[in-house]
Enzyme design. Sequence first.
Site, PDB file in Angstrom:
ATOM      1  N   CYS A  28       0.824  -1.208   0.000  1.00 33.57           N
ATOM      2  CA  CYS A  28       0.000   0.000   0.000  1.00 33.57           C
ATOM      3  C   CYS A  28       0.866   1.270   0.000  1.00 33.57           C
ATOM      4  O   CYS A  28       1.455   1.582  -1.032  1.00 33.57           O
ATOM      5  CB  CYS A  28      -1.002  -0.051   1.137  1.00 33.57           C
ATOM      6  SG  CYS A  28      -2.475   0.916   0.775  1.00 33.57           S
ATOM      7  N   GLU A  65      -1.609  -8.526   4.583  1.00 32.51           N
ATOM      8  CA  GLU A  65      -1.359  -8.771   6.006  1.00 32.51           C
ATOM      9  C   GLU A  65      -2.640  -8.850   6.828  1.00 32.51           C
ATOM     10  O   GLU A  65      -2.630  -9.285   7.986  1.00 32.51           O
ATOM     11  CB  GLU A  65      -0.419  -7.706   6.588  1.00 32.51           C
ATOM     12  CG  GLU A  65      -1.032  -6.353   6.882  1.00 32.51           C
ATOM     13  CD  GLU A  65      -1.151  -5.458   5.643  1.00 32.51           C
ATOM     14  OE1 GLU A  65      -1.040  -5.958   4.501  1.00 32.51           O
ATOM     15  OE2 GLU A  65      -1.381  -4.241   5.829  1.00 32.51           O
ATOM     16  N   HIS A 106      -3.771  -5.141   0.909  1.00 33.86           N
ATOM     17  CA  HIS A 106      -3.220  -5.476   2.226  1.00 33.86           C
ATOM     18  C   HIS A 106      -3.312  -6.965   2.516  1.00 33.86           C
ATOM     19  O   HIS A 106      -4.248  -7.420   3.191  1.00 33.86           O
ATOM     20  CB  HIS A 106      -3.964  -4.699   3.322  1.00 33.86           C
ATOM     21  CG  HIS A 106      -3.645  -3.248   3.336  1.00 33.86           C
ATOM     22  ND1 HIS A 106      -2.639  -2.714   4.100  1.00 33.86           N
ATOM     23  CD2 HIS A 106      -4.178  -2.222   2.645  1.00 33.86           C
ATOM     24  CE1 HIS A 106      -2.565  -1.412   3.903  1.00 33.86           C
ATOM     25  NE2 HIS A 106      -3.485  -1.091   3.008  1.00 33.86           N
TER      26      HIS A 106
HETATM   27  N1  LIG Z   1      -2.272   6.730   2.548  1.00 30.54           N
HETATM   28  C1  LIG Z   1      -2.100   6.039   1.291  1.00 30.54           C
HETATM   29  C2  LIG Z   1      -1.775   4.584   1.525  1.00 30.54           C
HETATM   30  C3  LIG Z   1      -2.963   3.844   2.075  1.00 30.54           C
HETATM   31  C4  LIG Z   1      -2.643   2.768   3.082  1.00 30.54           C
HETATM   32  O1  LIG Z   1      -1.507   2.347   3.263  1.00 30.54           O
HETATM   33  N2  LIG Z   1      -3.713   2.367   3.765  1.00 30.54           N
HETATM   34  C5  LIG Z   1      -3.611   1.542   4.929  1.00 30.54           C
HETATM   35  C6  LIG Z   1      -4.101   2.331   6.120  1.00 30.54           C
HETATM   36  C7  LIG Z   1      -4.068   1.485   7.390  1.00 30.54           C
HETATM   37  C8  LIG Z   1      -5.436   0.932   7.698  1.00 30.54           C
HETATM   38  O2  LIG Z   1      -6.375   1.740   7.721  1.00 30.54           O
HETATM   39  O3  LIG Z   1      -5.553  -0.267   7.893  1.00 30.54           O
HETATM   40  C9  LIG Z   1      -3.353   6.175   0.427  1.00 30.54           C
HETATM   41  O4  LIG Z   1      -4.387   6.637   0.942  1.00 30.54           O
HETATM   42  O5  LIG Z   1      -3.289   5.772  -0.748  1.00 30.54           O
END
Ligand SMILES: N[C@@H](CCC(=O)NCCCC(=O)O)C(=O)O
Length: 266
Positions: free
Chosen positions: A112, A228, A226
């Site tokens: 991400c 994970e 994600h």
């Molecule tokens: N901020 C960037 C990357 C988005 C990101 O990594 N989201 C995960 C956030 C953590 C979570 O809420 O679980 C974008 O907005 O593109």
Amino acid sequence: MRPLIGISCCVKAFGALAMPNHAVSDHYIRVVLGPIGGVPVLIPAAGEGVVAELLPHLDGLLLTGSRSNVQPALYAGPPHLEGTPEDAERDSTTLPLIRSALSAGVPLLAICRGFQELNVALGGTLDQRIQDLPNRMDHSTPVDQVLPKVRTGKAHAVRVAADGTLARLWSGLDWRPDAVPVNSLHNQGVCQPAPRLIPEGWAPDGTIEAARVEGAPGFAYGVQWHPEYDWQSDPLSRRLFEVFGAAARRRAVEKDSMPIPAVAAE
Ligand SMILES: N[C@@H](CCC(=O)NCCCC(=O)O)C(=O)O
């Protein structure tokens, strides 16, 4: 010995005094201890100065997701809308760390925000609000989903290159190259891929969702979703981490078998 896996920290303000802390989500600790099979090492957002001394101790690098966003100045982009979260300390650490890890052949998996950092570190650019672009989807956290579901629920399909890295590492698993279900929690995304970032996965609106780094001596891959959050239930997510972990183990063995240069006698 398990491989040491560096995990990129964010600077986050916690508590009544909003004290800055260097932090990672527990999901990344669990996935390193689980399918990756390594030992987590948190990398503070301490700037480029720590990279040269830290990197030789790492067998793998995991670049995490975050609500913060890469500073537009780092890819000559327009300023963010007021209130868009940024993390300059993280950017000042991860971008040089990515470039050094790729040069040294340290296996790297970017998730991400980490995927976006990978693209910027190699010279690419980002779209800042995909949902505002014509003919594009809203990739951000679905407002109609209960928060926990957002992380384990699937939001859209990704089309994966049938001859790419993911196709090879998912060999033997049950999956469809034209419809890999993924979660989606991002506003930003790859606009111009860096010259060495080779897209291998796309959302239905064309958003780049997965890519490999061309010419990287070690495993070097990034995804916009994600894995994970759902590796315990999704074999594709689990396999991605297992392959990254195997690359890190190989790195650890190579590192231990590196010839020790003779030192001149006193
Ligand atoms: N901020 C960037 C990357 C988005 C990101 O990594 N989201 C995960 C956030 C953590 C979570 O809420 O679980 C974008 O907005 O593109």
